[in-house]
Design an enzyme around this catalytic site. Structure first.
Site, PDB file in Angstrom:
ATOM      1  N   HIS A 149       0.865  -1.183   0.000  1.00 41.42           N
ATOM      2  CA  HIS A 149       0.000   0.000   0.000  1.00 41.42           C
ATOM      3  C   HIS A 149       0.900   1.232   0.000  1.00 41.42           C
ATOM      4  O   HIS A 149       2.008   1.211   0.518  1.00 41.42           O
ATOM      5  CB  HIS A 149      -0.868  -0.040   1.263  1.00 41.42           C
ATOM      6  CG  HIS A 149      -1.965   0.981   1.309  1.00 41.42           C
ATOM      7  ND1 HIS A 149      -1.735   2.309   1.612  1.00 41.42           N
ATOM      8  CD2 HIS A 149      -3.305   0.850   1.135  1.00 41.42           C
ATOM      9  CE1 HIS A 149      -2.891   2.955   1.610  1.00 41.42           C
ATOM     10  NE2 HIS A 149      -3.855   2.109   1.313  1.00 41.42           N
ATOM     11  N   ASP A 226       3.008  -4.216   8.128  1.00 39.18           N
ATOM     12  CA  ASP A 226       1.730  -3.532   7.961  1.00 39.18           C
ATOM     13  C   ASP A 226       0.651  -4.603   8.067  1.00 39.18           C
ATOM     14  O   ASP A 226       0.474  -5.415   7.157  1.00 39.18           O
ATOM     15  CB  ASP A 226       1.677  -2.834   6.604  1.00 39.18           C
ATOM     16  CG  ASP A 226       0.322  -2.181   6.328  1.00 39.18           C
ATOM     17  OD1 ASP A 226      -0.577  -2.265   7.190  1.00 39.18           O
ATOM     18  OD2 ASP A 226       0.162  -1.606   5.233  1.00 39.18           O
ATOM     19  N   GLN A 229      -4.573  -5.447   7.015  1.00 39.72           N
ATOM     20  CA  GLN A 229      -5.470  -6.449   6.450  1.00 39.72           C
ATOM     21  C   GLN A 229      -5.321  -7.805   7.144  1.00 39.72           C
ATOM     22  O   GLN A 229      -5.905  -8.790   6.694  1.00 39.72           O
ATOM     23  CB  GLN A 229      -5.193  -6.603   4.951  1.00 39.72           C
ATOM     24  CG  GLN A 229      -5.343  -5.331   4.148  1.00 39.72           C
ATOM     25  CD  GLN A 229      -6.776  -4.852   4.030  1.00 39.72           C
ATOM     26  OE1 GLN A 229      -7.715  -5.613   4.222  1.00 39.72           O
ATOM     27  NE2 GLN A 229      -6.958  -3.579   3.731  1.00 39.72           N
ATOM     28  N   LYS A 252     -10.934  -0.905   9.911  1.00 36.44           N
ATOM     29  CA  LYS A 252     -11.023  -2.140   9.122  1.00 36.44           C
ATOM     30  C   LYS A 252     -11.356  -3.344   9.997  1.00 36.44           C
ATOM     31  O   LYS A 252     -11.462  -4.463   9.491  1.00 36.44           O
ATOM     32  CB  LYS A 252      -9.714  -2.385   8.372  1.00 36.44           C
ATOM     33  CG  LYS A 252      -9.347  -1.289   7.365  1.00 36.44           C
ATOM     34  CD  LYS A 252      -8.063  -1.620   6.641  1.00 36.44           C
ATOM     35  CE  LYS A 252      -7.522  -0.430   5.859  1.00 36.44           C
ATOM     36  NZ  LYS A 252      -8.402   0.011   4.766  1.00 36.44           N
ATOM     37  N   CYS A 392      -4.509   2.245  -3.860  1.00 37.04           N
ATOM     38  CA  CYS A 392      -3.317   2.784  -3.188  1.00 37.04           C
ATOM     39  C   CYS A 392      -2.149   1.804  -3.293  1.00 37.04           C
ATOM     40  O   CYS A 392      -1.354   1.660  -2.363  1.00 37.04           O
ATOM     41  CB  CYS A 392      -3.615   3.116  -1.725  1.00 37.04           C
ATOM     42  SG  CYS A 392      -4.700   4.529  -1.510  1.00 37.04           S
TER      43      CYS A 392
END
Length: 434
Positions: A149, A226, A229, A252, A392
């Site tokens: 991202h 990261d 997700q 999220k 993104c």
């Protein structure tokens, strides 16, 4: 109980935890609405998830009954707000397996969490007295991946520009996996940090960690994930991962916008210079110089997002009650079903892993001869909400030779009926565009 019909070839285990999807859906008020005269089919949880009543109620209760500023208050309302805020921190710490709540820094989102670490490196690089692990200069390297991202690309580009360090990256295979064939060369004695997505927001790929962290340890590099997700969709334990930093965001994972978190190993947070200066992050202040509070306060300048943190704590409670392993397995079965169903659509190209192993419930695809924005508009006309664009992650689109993709992303409230609705919607796209 609503149980997904598992496609042929997908293993079925008796000990897998289950939940009633329809009962879960009843907790989310927005799923009752219609869009353009059709029942809402929300397939954009990768961008932002929906929120259950339990989270909405917790935020409202806090704002109505306990709205005060945190820290230093001696009055009742301020004390209640502080306890709620720090209580949310403790919940998040437990949720991700942190050794202490003090290892959790509240930010406004994962983007800010990643920038916090990047600016710690930047600030340390101009301070001769700073911890050498955070000092960068010409000859040093930062490693990311081609599937990141933008929030895990741009901060490191800027850091390298400021310090003279070099940015390098893992390539992505045609199958949507990280190419680790050059791991030993890519992560080397010049590498100071490796930062990559635990789960891709475009391909759904669940990336490996053990080989990369082992190599990073060999050369003395730090590792950041990261997990935007990942934390919402599968069990995440920072101790088991063996990493140094982890970033994720609240909106999220059934929480509100405006709240995210950075987890860092305690001794690293203690060694890092602050990111933002101001109130609440100080120890003492004179006109000549300041000293700083211990982490996490050192990184939380100003009034924080208090009600949002309370909402995130409520989201953690909700997800924990459902069970992260159950959510992970629900999405695995749903993804297997969707991969099978979408394979029947003529002219559809799925990007990323074609099997439900080592991938999450995010499916990005292209439609021969139809721009993703047109796909999205036709689907929306039938109440089906998907994401279109480069998500993104423009370098990844360039890697696959497309300007944009259509993305359907699932969560614990997604059903096979909604996957079927997506397939029917794509049939309408074919009819409209021939």
């Amino acid at each position: 109980m609503t149980v997904i019909a598992i496609p042929p070839g997908m293993p079925q285990y008796d000990d897998v935890p289950r939940f009633d999807v329809e009962k879960i859906r009843a907790d989310f008020p927005i799923l009752d609405r219609q869009v353009n005269g059709h029942k809402l089919v929300y397939l954009d949880s990768g961008a932002t998830s929906q929120r259950p009543r339990q989270v909405l109620d917790a935020i409202r209760e806090h704002n109505e009954r306990h709205n005060g500023n945190v820290s230093r208050s001696v009055h009742t309302v301020g004390t209640e707000a502080t306890e709620a805020y720090e209580g949310a921190r403790a919940k998040v710490a437990t949720f991700i397996g942190a050794a202490s709540p003090d290892e959790v820094v509240f930010t406004k989102n994962a983007t800010e969490s990643i920038n916090l670490v990047a600016y710690a490196f930047s600030n340390a690089s101009v301070d001769p007295a700073a911890d050498p692990r955070f000092r960068l200069g010409p000859g040093d390297e930062v490693v990311i991946s081609e599937m990141e991202h933008h929030s895990n690309i741009v901060p490191w580009q800027l850091l390298c520009q400021r310090t003279g360090a070099t940015l390098r990256w893992f390539r992505v295979t045609d199958a949507g996996r990280l190419d680790l064939t050059q791991l030993g060369e890519l992560v080397n004695e010049r590498t100071r940090l490796v930062s990559y997505a635990l789960v891709s927001n475009v391909l759904g790929t669940v990336n490996p960690t053990s080989a990369i962290t082992a190599r990073a340890r060999e050369v003395g590099a730090l590792v950041m994930l990261d997990a935007s997700q990942a934390v919402p969709h599968l069990p995440v334990d920072v101790a088991d991962l063996g990493i140094d930093f982890l970033a994720f965001t609240g909106h999220k994972m059934c929480g509100p916008t405006g709240i995210g978190a950075l987890w860092g190993r305690a001794e690293l947070l203690d060694a890092m210079p602050p990111f933002l200066g101001g109130g609440s992050m100080i120890e003492t202040v004179t006109l000549e110089r300041s000293t700083f509070a211990a982490a996490p306060a050192k990184f939380e300048a100003g009034t924080p997002p208090i009600a949002e943190a309370v909402g995130l704590g409520a989201a953690v409670d909700y997800l924990s009650a459902v069970g992260m392993r159950a959510i992970q397995w629900h999405e695995k079965e749903l993804t297997a079903y969707a991969l099978d169903a979408l394979s029947t659509v003529p002219g559809l190209r799925i990007f990323g892993p074609q099997v439900p192993v080592g991938r999450g419930g995010t499916l990005s695809f292209g439609f021969d001869g139809v721009h993703p924005h047109d796909v999205g508009q036709v689907l929306d006309a039938h109440g089906i909400e998907v994401r279109v664009g480069h998500h993104c992650a423009r370098p990844l689109c360039v890697r696959y030779g497309v300007p944009a993709m259509t993305r359907a992303s699932f969560y614990l409230y997604t059903t096979t009926d909604e996957v079927d609705a997506l397939v029917r919607g794509l049939d309408q796209v074919r009819k409209v565009f021939g």
